[in-house]
Design a protein around this motif. Structure first.
Motif, PDB file in Angstrom:
ATOM      1  N   ARG A 236       0.829  -1.208   0.000  1.00 18.02           N
ATOM      2  CA  ARG A 236       0.000   0.000   0.000  1.00 18.02           C
ATOM      3  C   ARG A 236       0.865   1.260   0.000  1.00 18.02           C
ATOM      4  NH1 ARG A 236      -3.091  -3.308   3.450  1.00 18.02           N
ATOM      5  NH2 ARG A 236      -2.108  -2.399   5.311  1.00 18.02           N
ATOM      6  N   ARG A 237       1.971   1.218   0.739  1.00 18.18           N
ATOM      7  CA  ARG A 237       2.876   2.376   0.752  1.00 18.18           C
ATOM      8  C   ARG A 237       3.503   2.578  -0.619  1.00 18.18           C
ATOM      9  NH1 ARG A 237       8.198   2.585   1.364  1.00 18.18           N
ATOM     10  NH2 ARG A 237       8.282   0.412   2.070  1.00 18.18           N
ATOM     11  N   LEU A 238       3.900   1.493  -1.272  1.00 21.16           N
ATOM     12  CA  LEU A 238       4.467   1.614  -2.619  1.00 21.16           C
ATOM     13  C   LEU A 238       3.439   2.164  -3.595  1.00 21.16           C
ATOM     14  CD1 LEU A 238       6.490  -1.732  -2.856  1.00 21.16           C
ATOM     15  CD2 LEU A 238       7.408   0.568  -2.544  1.00 21.16           C
ATOM     16  N   GLY A 239       2.189   1.760  -3.425  1.00 20.86           N
ATOM     17  CA  GLY A 239       1.134   2.274  -4.290  1.00 20.86           C
ATOM     18  C   GLY A 239       0.937   3.766  -4.118  1.00 20.86           C
ATOM     19  N   ARG A 240       0.984   4.255  -2.867  1.00 19.45           N
ATOM     20  CA  ARG A 240       0.828   5.690  -2.634  1.00 19.45           C
ATOM     21  C   ARG A 240       2.004   6.472  -3.216  1.00 19.45           C
ATOM     22  NH1 ARG A 240      -0.824   3.842   2.528  1.00 19.45           N
ATOM     23  NH2 ARG A 240       1.219   4.375   3.383  1.00 19.45           N
ATOM     24  N   ILE A 241       3.219   5.902  -3.071  1.00 23.49           N
ATOM     25  CA  ILE A 241       4.396   6.583  -3.618  1.00 23.49           C
ATOM     26  C   ILE A 241       4.312   6.652  -5.141  1.00 23.49           C
ATOM     27  CG2 ILE A 241       6.895   6.396  -3.920  1.00 23.49           C
ATOM     28  CD1 ILE A 241       7.038   5.171  -1.126  1.00 23.49           C
ATOM     29  N   ALA A 242       3.873   5.551  -5.764  1.00 25.29           N
ATOM     30  CA  ALA A 242       3.748   5.540  -7.229  1.00 25.29           C
ATOM     31  C   ALA A 242       2.677   6.510  -7.694  1.00 25.29           C
ATOM     32  CB  ALA A 242       3.432   4.121  -7.697  1.00 25.29           C
ATOM     33  N   ALA A 243       1.581   6.620  -6.939  1.00 28.00           N
ATOM     34  CA  ALA A 243       0.509   7.544  -7.326  1.00 28.00           C
ATOM     35  C   ALA A 243       0.958   8.988  -7.196  1.00 28.00           C
ATOM     36  CB  ALA A 243      -0.724   7.298  -6.454  1.00 28.00           C
ATOM     37  N   GLU A 244       1.752   9.282  -6.154  1.00 26.66           N
ATOM     38  CA  GLU A 244       2.233  10.644  -5.978  1.00 26.66           C
ATOM     39  C   GLU A 244       3.278  11.017  -7.025  1.00 26.66           C
ATOM     40  OE1 GLU A 244       3.675  10.687  -2.019  1.00 26.66           O
ATOM     41  OE2 GLU A 244       1.676  10.599  -1.086  1.00 26.66           O
ATOM     42  N   ALA A 245       4.064  10.003  -7.468  1.00 23.31           N
ATOM     43  CA  ALA A 245       5.115  10.276  -8.449  1.00 23.31           C
ATOM     44  C   ALA A 245       4.576  10.371  -9.870  1.00 23.31           C
ATOM     45  CB  ALA A 245       6.195   9.191  -8.375  1.00 23.31           C
ATOM     46  N   ALA A 246       3.370   9.861 -10.108  1.00 27.72           N
ATOM     47  CA  ALA A 246       2.813   9.884 -11.462  1.00 27.72           C
ATOM     48  C   ALA A 246       2.454  11.311 -11.857  1.00 27.72           C
ATOM     49  CB  ALA A 246       1.586   8.991 -11.532  1.00 27.72           C
ATOM     50  N   PRO A 247       2.711  11.691 -13.119  1.00 25.01           N
ATOM     51  CA  PRO A 247       2.358  13.048 -13.566  1.00 25.01           C
ATOM     52  C   PRO A 247       0.851  13.249 -13.552  1.00 25.01           C
ATOM     53  CG  PRO A 247       3.025  11.682 -15.414  1.00 25.01           C
ATOM     54  CD  PRO A 247       3.330  10.899 -14.175  1.00 25.01           C
ATOM     55  N   PRO A 248       0.388  14.480 -13.375  1.00 19.74           N
ATOM     56  CA  PRO A 248      -1.059  14.750 -13.341  1.00 19.74           C
ATOM     57  C   PRO A 248      -1.722  14.320 -14.647  1.00 19.74           C
ATOM     58  CG  PRO A 248       0.167  16.651 -12.550  1.00 19.74           C
ATOM     59  CD  PRO A 248       1.170  15.698 -13.107  1.00 19.74           C
ATOM     60  N   GLY A 249      -2.872  13.668 -14.513  1.00 17.26           N
ATOM     61  CA  GLY A 249      -3.626  13.236 -15.685  1.00 17.26           C
ATOM     62  C   GLY A 249      -3.098  11.986 -16.333  1.00 17.26           C
ATOM     63  N   ALA A 250      -2.077  11.325 -15.690  1.00 17.62           N
ATOM     64  CA  ALA A 250      -1.504  10.124 -16.316  1.00 17.62           C
ATOM     65  C   ALA A 250      -2.503   9.005 -16.371  1.00 17.62           C
ATOM     66  CB  ALA A 250      -0.254   9.678 -15.560  1.00 17.62           C
ATOM     67  N   GLU A 251      -3.393   8.926 -15.346  1.00 18.82           N
ATOM     68  CA  GLU A 251      -4.353   7.825 -15.323  1.00 18.82           C
ATOM     69  C   GLU A 251      -5.497   8.088 -16.275  1.00 18.82           C
ATOM     70  OE1 GLU A 251      -5.605   7.188 -11.390  1.00 18.82           O
ATOM     71  OE2 GLU A 251      -3.661   6.507 -10.662  1.00 18.82           O
ATOM     72  N   SER A 252      -5.845   9.385 -16.494  1.00 18.56           N
ATOM     73  CA  SER A 252      -6.970   9.676 -17.347  1.00 18.56           C
ATOM     74  C   SER A 252      -6.590   9.776 -18.811  1.00 18.56           C
ATOM     75  CB  SER A 252      -7.629  10.995 -16.925  1.00 18.56           C
ATOM     76  OG  SER A 252      -6.678  12.056 -16.982  1.00 18.56           O
ATOM     77  N   ALA A 253      -5.243   9.900 -19.094  1.00 14.95           N
ATOM     78  CA  ALA A 253      -4.800  10.024 -20.493  1.00 14.95           C
ATOM     79  C   ALA A 253      -5.183   8.838 -21.326  1.00 14.95           C
ATOM     80  CB  ALA A 253      -3.286  10.263 -20.532  1.00 14.95           C
ATOM     81  N   PRO A 254      -4.976   7.604 -20.877  1.00 14.29           N
ATOM     82  CA  PRO A 254      -5.402   6.455 -21.684  1.00 14.29           C
ATOM     83  C   PRO A 254      -6.896   6.468 -21.927  1.00 14.29           C
ATOM     84  CG  PRO A 254      -3.837   5.779 -20.004  1.00 14.29           C
ATOM     85  CD  PRO A 254      -4.237   7.176 -19.679  1.00 14.29           C
ATOM     86  N   ALA A 255      -7.657   6.933 -20.940  1.00 14.50           N
ATOM     87  CA  ALA A 255      -9.112   6.926 -21.109  1.00 14.50           C
ATOM     88  C   ALA A 255      -9.526   7.906 -22.197  1.00 14.50           C
ATOM     89  CB  ALA A 255      -9.795   7.301 -19.789  1.00 14.50           C
TER      90      ALA A 255
END
Length: 257
Positions: A236-255
């Motif tokens: 869970r900690r690794l997931g939070r770190i990865a989410a914080e390090a991801a650029p804004p809109g990275a998750e919505s770009a594929p969508a």
């Protein structure tokens, strides 16, 4: 220079072989430990629920010998308390089969004599009781049991590390952040420490004459539970770190694509 370059592949090539041999040895130890644990647990359950198969037998041979020494590992003249007791070797005729039982305690052997008819309790054709009295050796100081007991911290830690690695792989396949070797080290170390503490507790419990038939499962289960709980926190900690390090809109770009 040529000697060094030729020797280097030999050294690096021995690593995989050693790992394979180590895993084979650990697998054999785990199988032996699992087999002995099943055997002792099954006998204990059969005795407690009265499911031992009974048969009539006759004593065909009875010999005794005296066991003496000093408790606590003391030597003659040392601080250990001197003890002495009699043990028996009993030979029985069960139907047409002949069976022998070693190291029968004086409490049981004192009431036996050649020609006496007795009732034996059997588990897979192995004698567990004579006239309702326990003659099963249980966990004892034989070569196999001593080896398994001495190496139990190693086998416990190895099983915990396998469980952690399997859980980390499963978590990665379900879309979570993969936990690398360094990330798994902490949960494995914590679980192994808990398993070692459980082993020490069982050792102290055995010092008072109480031995759990299924004792190997206690440190493995306790250590694995703690290690997996810790691994969940790490993932869970690794997931939070990865989410914080991801650029804004990275998750919505594929969508949007």
């Amino acid at each position: 220079m040529s000697d060094t370059s030729e020797a280097e592949p030999a050294r690096t090539g021995s690593g995989p072989v050693r790992r394979v041999l180590f895993r084979l040895v650990m697998a054999v130890l785990v199988l032996l430990l699992a087999g002995r644990t099943y055997q002792e647990t099954a006998v204990a359950l059969a005795r407690s629920d009265g499911s031992l198969r009974t048969a009539e037998a006759s004593v065909t041979g009875l010999t005794s010998h005296t066991v003496s020494g000093y408790s606590g590992g003391g030597q003659a003249g040392g601080s250990g308390a001197y003890f002495s007791h009699t043990e028996y070797t009993v030979q029985l005729a069960v139907g047409e089969r002949r069976k022998r039982i070693d190291d029968v305690t004086d409490r049981v052997g004192h009431d036996l004599w050649e020609g006496k008819r007795v009732v034996v309790g059997l588990w897979h054709d192995r004698i567990v009781e004579i006239d309702g009295r326990d003659v099963w050796p249980g966990w004892h100081f034989g070569t196999l049991d001593v080896t398994l007991i001495v190496l139990s911290p190693v086998t416990t830690a190895w099983l915990i590390s396998l469980a952690v690695s399997a859980a980390a792989l499963l978590a990665a396949r379900t879309g979570r952040v993969p936990a690398g070797r360094d990330d798994r080290f902490g949960p494995c170390a914590l679980g192994s420490a808990v398993g070692a503490a459980a082993l020490l507790g069982l050792l102290g419990y055995a010092a008072f004459g109480h031995v759990l038939a299924y004792w190997p499962a206690v440190p493995v289960c306790a250590g694995t539970a703690v290690a997996l709980a810790r691994l969940g926190t790490v993932v869970r900690r690794l997931g939070r770190i990865a989410a914080e390090a991801a650029p804004p809109g990275a998750e919505s770009a594929p969508a949007r694509a």
